[in-house]
Motif scaffolding. Structure first.
Motif, mmCIF file in Angstrom:
data_model
loop_
_atom_site.group_PDB
_atom_site.id
_atom_site.type_symbol
_atom_site.label_atom_id
_atom_site.label_comp_id
_atom_site.label_asym_id
_atom_site.label_seq_id
_atom_site.Cartn_x
_atom_site.Cartn_y
_atom_site.Cartn_z
ATOM 1 N N LEU A 9 0.829 -1.205 0.000
ATOM 2 C CA LEU A 9 0.000 0.000 0.000
ATOM 3 C C LEU A 9 0.864 1.256 0.000
ATOM 4 O O LEU A 9 0.578 2.220 -0.714
ATOM 5 C CB LEU A 9 -0.921 -0.006 1.228
ATOM 6 C CG LEU A 9 -1.765 1.249 1.484
ATOM 7 C CD1 LEU A 9 -2.637 1.583 0.284
ATOM 8 C CD2 LEU A 9 -2.607 1.073 2.745
ATOM 9 N N ALA A 10 1.940 1.237 0.790
ATOM 10 C CA ALA A 10 2.828 2.410 0.884
ATOM 11 C C ALA A 10 3.463 2.741 -0.458
ATOM 12 O O ALA A 10 3.609 3.916 -0.815
ATOM 13 C CB ALA A 10 3.922 2.150 1.921
ATOM 14 N N TYR A 11 3.849 1.719 -1.232
ATOM 15 C CA TYR A 11 4.446 1.977 -2.542
ATOM 16 C C TYR A 11 3.443 2.642 -3.474
ATOM 17 O O TYR A 11 3.806 3.532 -4.258
ATOM 18 C CB TYR A 11 4.992 0.680 -3.152
ATOM 19 C CG TYR A 11 6.418 0.375 -2.731
ATOM 20 C CD1 TYR A 11 6.744 0.196 -1.390
ATOM 21 C CD2 TYR A 11 7.438 0.276 -3.666
ATOM 22 C CE1 TYR A 11 8.049 -0.072 -0.998
ATOM 23 C CE2 TYR A 11 8.744 -0.003 -3.291
ATOM 24 C CZ TYR A 11 9.046 -0.176 -1.952
ATOM 25 O OH TYR A 11 10.342 -0.427 -1.575
ATOM 26 N N TYR A 12 2.176 2.242 -3.382
ATOM 27 C CA TYR A 12 1.160 2.923 -4.178
ATOM 28 C C TYR A 12 0.957 4.354 -3.674
ATOM 29 O O TYR A 12 0.784 5.281 -4.471
ATOM 30 C CB TYR A 12 -0.162 2.153 -4.146
ATOM 31 C CG TYR A 12 -0.149 0.880 -4.953
ATOM 32 C CD1 TYR A 12 0.285 0.875 -6.277
ATOM 33 C CD2 TYR A 12 -0.568 -0.336 -4.393
ATOM 34 C CE1 TYR A 12 0.306 -0.294 -7.020
ATOM 35 C CE2 TYR A 12 -0.554 -1.510 -5.142
ATOM 36 C CZ TYR A 12 -0.117 -1.484 -6.447
ATOM 37 O OH TYR A 12 -0.093 -2.635 -7.194
ATOM 38 N N ARG A 13 0.979 4.540 -2.377
ATOM 39 C CA ARG A 13 0.827 5.896 -1.822
ATOM 40 C C ARG A 13 1.970 6.797 -2.275
ATOM 41 O O ARG A 13 1.791 8.009 -2.419
ATOM 42 C CB ARG A 13 0.789 5.852 -0.285
ATOM 43 C CG ARG A 13 -0.465 5.231 0.253
ATOM 44 C CD ARG A 13 -0.886 5.591 1.661
ATOM 45 N NE ARG A 13 0.038 6.001 2.661
ATOM 46 C CZ ARG A 13 -0.329 6.290 3.910
ATOM 47 N NH1 ARG A 13 -1.601 6.184 4.304
ATOM 48 N NH2 ARG A 13 0.555 6.675 4.811
ATOM 49 N N MET A 14 3.133 6.218 -2.499
ATOM 50 C CA MET A 14 4.292 6.981 -2.953
ATOM 51 C C MET A 14 4.324 7.134 -4.476
ATOM 52 O O MET A 14 5.280 7.679 -5.023
ATOM 53 C CB MET A 14 5.583 6.311 -2.483
ATOM 54 C CG MET A 14 5.796 6.320 -0.978
ATOM 55 S SD MET A 14 5.953 7.967 -0.282
ATOM 56 C CE MET A 14 7.465 8.522 -1.057
ATOM 57 N N ASP A 15 3.285 6.640 -5.165
ATOM 58 C CA ASP A 15 3.191 6.756 -6.629
ATOM 59 C C ASP A 15 4.365 6.101 -7.351
ATOM 60 O O ASP A 15 4.869 6.621 -8.354
ATOM 61 C CB ASP A 15 3.085 8.226 -7.054
ATOM 62 C CG ASP A 15 1.772 8.858 -6.637
ATOM 63 O OD1 ASP A 15 0.765 8.137 -6.587
ATOM 64 O OD2 ASP A 15 1.766 10.066 -6.357
ATOM 65 N N ARG A 16 4.816 4.970 -6.845
ATOM 66 C CA ARG A 16 5.941 4.273 -7.475
ATOM 67 C C ARG A 16 5.422 3.425 -8.620
ATOM 68 O O ARG A 16 4.873 2.348 -8.410
ATOM 69 C CB ARG A 16 6.703 3.460 -6.433
ATOM 70 C CG ARG A 16 7.423 4.393 -5.476
ATOM 71 C CD ARG A 16 8.178 3.716 -4.371
ATOM 72 N NE ARG A 16 8.813 4.748 -3.541
ATOM 73 C CZ ARG A 16 9.289 4.536 -2.324
ATOM 74 N NH1 ARG A 16 9.227 3.335 -1.788
ATOM 75 N NH2 ARG A 16 9.844 5.534 -1.653
ATOM 76 N N THR A 17 5.630 3.917 -9.827
ATOM 77 C CA THR A 17 5.053 3.266 -11.002
ATOM 78 C C THR A 17 6.043 2.367 -11.739
ATOM 79 O O THR A 17 5.646 1.647 -12.652
ATOM 80 C CB THR A 17 4.529 4.338 -11.990
ATOM 81 O OG1 THR A 17 5.620 5.169 -12.408
ATOM 82 C CG2 THR A 17 3.451 5.195 -11.346
ATOM 83 N N ASP A 18 7.331 2.418 -11.363
ATOM 84 C CA ASP A 18 8.296 1.632 -12.151
ATOM 85 C C ASP A 18 9.373 0.939 -11.320
ATOM 86 O O ASP A 18 10.373 0.499 -11.859
ATOM 87 C CB ASP A 18 8.938 2.504 -13.237
ATOM 88 C CG ASP A 18 9.554 3.784 -12.706
ATOM 89 O OD1 ASP A 18 9.534 3.989 -11.475
ATOM 90 O OD2 ASP A 18 10.052 4.580 -13.529
#
Length: 543
Positions: A218-227
């Motif tokens: 969830l945290a990676y999505y919150r950080m907008d990590r797309t790649d």
């Protein structure tokens, strides 16, 4: 707009909800892309107004956490922000579900679509009440740090005030100030542990309610990590351990020789030269004025930008009682202007505000005509390239601020940049361990920090500082409390900034040209895309 002339008006949530819901309904029924795009822009203008009031309120609260009016507004935003986020989510779903996908990507780019998918994967109405609780706890942490009133040198100091003493070349002053600083965290150990324990459990519950195994995904999505993903970050940390820990060991050995000790202890870490560290030659007003000279000589873009900031009172950098700790740069969307917040205390950290935060602000200024809020500035990993690179771009002007201590400052700054890399990885590794094991006790968390600290920072010797030797150093790292998983972004950016610094020494104009282009595109590309488009190395592949 002059910051002091901005009038704050709390948005009425119900009215906003009614208006934006109507627009979104119309958006879904548009018959041409032109109609869709017009409504898309109207919705973003409405969102900008709300965001501007939120950010303005946050700035005012940071300036004085005891201001009764903005204390109440802070409570309002803690409660209402997730509700506004819920409306954003409805908007994102409408955009992603549109029949104009090809037109949207053609006009706004593939990264925009990726970001919206991240936003949808990081938010659900099921977790609104948990987000509200999270906001309240983060505000408690901010107030706890700001509450520090420490009697030292015959005056009441906050934590920021003590920094200047902690790097004194008088060992007695250095030791006593570090002990005073640490004592605040010891006296409030239970409070720091309690706030964090609640945050970890709330974030874990959010993840479970969203269908994730734990908070990390969830945290990676919150950080907008797309790649990139946790596996790639784990490899990055391994690269840093193998490449930079040995370099940091050499730096500490050289520092020990310079200050005449056998080994650097925690009491010595901030002393870079036996006769004293680099000292500023003027106060806060002097720094701001010299900044005008520096940025006017650097380039036309930087001159225009700095004049804009100073002419519109877009700085608040004076340290004051009840002011929030730290420094940051933010953006007032409706006015298309950045704002820099800091706490000048007479130490070299003051220059970091003028360089690091101004790097953020310059990027925001140069991309301010991008109208889509999600693309105005990039993901935080890229944002930190702008800030950390600016620290190096300003080297030729450091004599303005340090006079004869110019070279001392450059030595300190460059060495600090290298020293930071293992520490940044330590913070990130710690957070992965914490959120993989959310039921750790406060003692276990501190033990885990100390265990990892000995891997990433084997030189660190706390001597008689009990809390720190038990693993309590991270209490002061606000990102761990308020911006989970942010810190690896600094590592990624520092590696890129160091590469630009190497180029500066060969071809300053070329390095500056690359930097300006990176700033102007805002958030139109992902981190890896932007780095590779700029001709820089992908840090996940090579250091």
């Amino acid at each position: 707009m002059d910051f002091n002339k901005i009038i704050y008006t709390r948005p009425d949530y119900d009215t906003y909800k009614e208006n934006i819901t109507l627009y979104i309904s119309e958006l879904k029924n548009t018959r041409t892309f032109e109609e869709f795009d017009n409504l898309f822009n109207k919705i973003n203008k409405l969102r900008d107004k709300v965001q501007t009031m939120k950010v303005y309120s946050e700035i005012r609260y940071s300036i004085n956490t005891k201001d009764s009016f903005y204390e109440k507004e802070n409570v309002y935003w803690d409660e209402k922000s997730p509700l506004y986020d819920s409306l954003d989510n409805i908007f994102y779903r409408a955009v992603l579900g549109s029949t104009y996908k090809i037109n949207i990507i053609e006009k706004y780019g593939q990264q925009y679509y990726r970001l919206l998918n991240c936003r949808l994967k990081s938010f659900s109405d099921k977790i609104i009440y948990l987000l509200q609780k999270e906001n309240i706890l983060m505000s408690q942490y901010t107030r706890l740090l700001a509450s520090a009133k420490i009697l030292f040198d015959n005056k009441i100091c906050n934590l920021s005030d003590l920094s200047i003493y902690m790097s004194s070349n008088d060992e007695k002053i250095r030791r006593s100030s570090i002990k005073a600083h640490t004592s605040f965290f010891e006296e409030n150990e239970d409070k720091f542990d309690s706030i964090f324990d609640q945050l970890v459990k709330i974030r874990h519950e959010m993840a479970k309610r969203m269908g994730y195994e734990n908070f990390i995904e969830l945290a990676y999505y919150r950080m907008d990590r797309t790649d990139y993903n946790p596996k790639m970050v784990d490899q990055l940390r391994k690269n840093v351990r193998e490449t930079y820990i040995s370099q940091v060991n050499k730096i500490y050995k050289n520092q020990a020789k310079r200050i005449g000790v056998d080994k650097i202890s925690y009491y010595d870490e901030k002393l870079d030269f036996l006769e004293g560290n680099a000292k500023l030659v003027g106060d806060g007003n002097y720094i701001i004025e010299q900044g005008k000279i520096m940025y006017s000589q650097m380039s036309n873009e930087s001159k225009e930008f700095y004049d804009f900031l100073t002419n519109n009172n877009l700085f608040d950098v004076e340290a004051r009682e009840s002011k929030a700790m730290g420094g940051y740069c933010t953006f007032l969307n409706s006015y298309r202007e950045p704002f820099i917040f800091g706490n000048f205390n007479g130490s070299v950290d003051d220059i970091d505000v003028l360089t690091h935060e101004a790097g953020h602000a310059l990027q925001m200024y140069l991309s301010r005509e991008i109208k889509v809020p999600e693309l105005l500035f990039p993901t935080l990993d890229t944002c930190e390239i702008h800030s950390m690179s600016m620290e190096f771009f300003t080297y030729p002007w450091m004599k303005l601020f340090f006079g004869e201590d110019e070279e001392k400052y450059k030595t300190y700054h460059y060495e600090s940049a290298i020293k930071f890399l293992p520490y940044g990885c330590l913070v990130d590794h710690f957070q992965h361990e914490i959120y993989k094991n959310p039921n750790m006790s406060p003692v276990q968390r501190k033990n885990k920090w100390r265990e990892l600290e000995k891997i990433y920072m084997p030189n660190r010797d706390y001597q008689d500082l009990d809390l720190l030797d038990r693993g309590g150093y991270w209490f002061r790292q606000g990102h761990i409390y308020k911006d989970p998983f942010y810190y690896i972004d600094y590592v990624l950016a520092q590696l890129c900034a160091l590469e630009l610094y190497e180029l500066m020494q060969v071809d300053y104009k070329k390095a500056w040209s690359i930097y300006i282009k990176m700033c102007k595109v805002g958030g139109e590309y992902s981190f890896i895309e932007l780095v590779e488009n700029s001709g820089l190395k992908n840090p996940f592949k090579e250091i």
